[in-house]
Write a protein that holds these residues in place. Structure first.
Motif, mmCIF file in Angstrom:
data_model
loop_
_atom_site.group_PDB
_atom_site.id
_atom_site.type_symbol
_atom_site.label_atom_id
_atom_site.label_comp_id
_atom_site.label_asym_id
_atom_site.label_seq_id
_atom_site.Cartn_x
_atom_site.Cartn_y
_atom_site.Cartn_z
ATOM 1 N N TYR A 33 18.324 29.673 -10.806
ATOM 2 C CA TYR A 33 18.639 30.822 -9.950
ATOM 3 C C TYR A 33 20.085 31.269 -10.146
ATOM 4 N N PHE A 34 20.987 30.317 -10.294
ATOM 5 C CA PHE A 34 22.392 30.673 -10.530
ATOM 6 C C PHE A 34 22.522 31.501 -11.801
ATOM 7 N N LYS A 35 21.722 31.207 -12.794
ATOM 8 C CA LYS A 35 21.797 31.924 -14.064
ATOM 9 C C LYS A 35 21.200 33.333 -13.983
ATOM 10 N N VAL A 36 20.070 33.495 -13.271
ATOM 11 C CA VAL A 36 19.365 34.778 -13.293
ATOM 12 C C VAL A 36 19.592 35.626 -12.046
ATOM 13 N N GLN A 37 19.973 35.011 -10.935
ATOM 14 C CA GLN A 37 20.232 35.723 -9.676
ATOM 15 C C GLN A 37 19.033 36.569 -9.229
ATOM 16 N N ASN A 38 17.820 36.061 -9.475
ATOM 17 C CA ASN A 38 16.610 36.769 -9.089
ATOM 18 C C ASN A 38 15.564 35.717 -8.740
ATOM 19 N N ARG A 39 15.057 35.763 -7.510
ATOM 20 C CA ARG A 39 14.158 34.724 -7.015
ATOM 21 C C ARG A 39 12.867 34.630 -7.838
ATOM 22 N N GLU A 40 12.212 35.772 -8.066
ATOM 23 C CA GLU A 40 10.940 35.751 -8.789
ATOM 24 C C GLU A 40 11.114 35.242 -10.228
ATOM 25 N N GLU A 41 12.153 35.727 -10.884
ATOM 26 C CA GLU A 41 12.390 35.301 -12.261
ATOM 27 C C GLU A 41 12.749 33.815 -12.315
ATOM 28 N N ALA A 42 13.524 33.352 -11.347
ATOM 29 C CA ALA A 42 13.882 31.930 -11.293
ATOM 30 C C ALA A 42 12.638 31.067 -11.091
ATOM 31 N N GLU A 43 11.728 31.535 -10.240
ATOM 32 C CA GLU A 43 10.489 30.782 -10.026
ATOM 33 C C GLU A 43 9.650 30.736 -11.302
ATOM 34 N N ASP A 44 9.543 31.881 -11.988
ATOM 35 C CA ASP A 44 8.773 31.925 -13.236
ATOM 36 C C ASP A 44 9.369 30.998 -14.291
ATOM 37 N N ILE A 45 10.682 31.039 -14.438
ATOM 38 C CA ILE A 45 11.342 30.209 -15.445
ATOM 39 C C ILE A 45 11.216 28.732 -15.078
ATOM 40 N N THR A 46 11.323 28.418 -13.792
ATOM 41 C CA THR A 46 11.164 27.026 -13.351
ATOM 42 C C THR A 46 9.765 26.528 -13.703
ATOM 43 N N GLN A 47 8.768 27.344 -13.418
ATOM 44 C CA GLN A 47 7.392 26.953 -13.716
ATOM 45 C C GLN A 47 7.188 26.771 -15.223
ATOM 46 N N GLU A 48 7.681 27.701 -15.997
ATOM 47 C CA GLU A 48 7.538 27.602 -17.456
ATOM 48 C C GLU A 48 8.285 26.377 -17.989
ATOM 49 N N THR A 49 9.421 26.062 -17.389
ATOM 50 C CA THR A 49 10.187 24.876 -17.788
ATOM 51 C C THR A 49 9.366 23.609 -17.565
ATOM 52 N N TYR A 50 8.700 23.530 -16.414
ATOM 53 C CA TYR A 50 7.874 22.358 -16.150
ATOM 54 C C TYR A 50 6.725 22.253 -17.145
ATOM 55 N N VAL A 51 6.090 23.359 -17.444
ATOM 56 C CA VAL A 51 4.974 23.333 -18.389
ATOM 57 C C VAL A 51 5.455 22.821 -19.746
ATOM 58 N N LYS A 52 6.553 23.376 -20.233
ATOM 59 C CA LYS A 52 7.058 22.970 -21.549
ATOM 60 C C LYS A 52 7.553 21.519 -21.538
ATOM 61 N N THR A 53 8.252 21.140 -20.469
ATOM 62 C CA THR A 53 8.780 19.779 -20.377
ATOM 63 C C THR A 53 7.652 18.757 -20.329
ATOM 64 N N LEU A 54 6.660 19.020 -19.500
ATOM 65 C CA LEU A 54 5.569 18.062 -19.352
ATOM 66 C C LEU A 54 4.704 18.012 -20.609
ATOM 67 N N THR A 55 4.553 19.124 -21.305
ATOM 68 C CA THR A 55 3.838 19.126 -22.581
ATOM 69 C C THR A 55 4.594 18.284 -23.603
ATOM 70 N N TYR A 56 5.906 18.459 -23.661
ATOM 71 C CA TYR A 56 6.734 17.683 -24.583
ATOM 72 C C TYR A 56 6.681 16.196 -24.212
ATOM 73 N N LEU A 57 6.690 15.923 -22.912
ATOM 74 C CA LEU A 57 6.682 14.549 -22.427
ATOM 75 C C LEU A 57 5.415 13.807 -22.858
ATOM 76 N N GLN A 58 4.310 14.521 -23.008
ATOM 77 C CA GLN A 58 3.055 13.890 -23.407
ATOM 78 C C GLN A 58 3.135 13.337 -24.836
ATOM 79 N N GLU A 59 4.017 13.930 -25.654
ATOM 80 C CA GLU A 59 4.086 13.534 -27.058
ATOM 81 C C GLU A 59 5.338 12.730 -27.413
#
Length: 178
Positions: A33-59
């Motif tokens: 949120y500090f980087k984007v200063q937009n609640r919706e965009e911060a939520e989207d990026i947070t969600q995408e971060t979890y998806v990518k992180t957890l996918t990477y974590l599986q391998e």
């Protein structure tokens, strides 16, 4: 968060994944949120971060100590990718729907935000280096008390106290500017 949660999450255990998300969500979201200063965009990026992180974590294996930093790196990469995509696509504008009064209000809002940001930056500059460091790590960068304590070489209680005093000093400086 423990090594046990990471290992179980790598195996696909939903409860462990939930525990990881619960433990890391707030500081990661604040960082984004500090980087984007937009609640919706911060939520989207947070969600995408979890998806990518957890996918990477599986391998791959990631140590518990490196995990928060790794997630912030993934978030920054997602953010950079979005900025690149926006730059390539541009922003479509329908000139028939533009209201000149809204444009003026938007410019005024931006000017107010810039003024407020400059006031805060000036107030921060008037604090001592230790106070600025604690506020930067805790509030601006979103590190936890434990992470901040480790980075500055103090106890968690000392970090909490320093943060409290720094915020009080910042409030005094801001009040004196009014």
């Amino acid at each position: 968060m423990t090594v046990n949660y990471l290992k179980k999450a790598q195996e696909g255990d939903i409860k462990s994944i939930e525990q990881i998300c619960m433990a890391t969500w707030e500081p990661l979201y604040r960082f984004i949120y500090f980087k984007v200063q937009n609640r919706e965009e911060a939520e989207d990026i947070t969600q995408e971060t979890y998806v990518k992180t957890l996918t990477y974590l599986q391998e791959h294996n990631i140590s518990v100590q490196d995990f928060p930093c790794f997630m912030k790196t993934v978030a920054l990469n997602v953010l950079r990718d979005r900025w690149r995509q926006k730059k390539r696509r541009g922003v479509p504008v329908n000139f028939d729907e533009i209201n000149p009064q809204e444009t003026v209000n938007l410019e005024q809002d931006q000017q107010i935000a810039i003024t407020q940001r400059m006031q805060i930056e000036n107030a921060l500059a008037r604090l001592n280096a230790k106070q600025r460091t604690v506020l930067d790590l805790r509030i601006i960068k979103g590190y936890s008390v434990a992470e901040t304590a480790k980075l500055v070489g103090k106890t968690e209680a000392a970090v909490r106290t320093a943060q409290y005093r720094a915020l009080q000093a910042l409030a005094k400086v801001l009040d004196s500017n009014d």
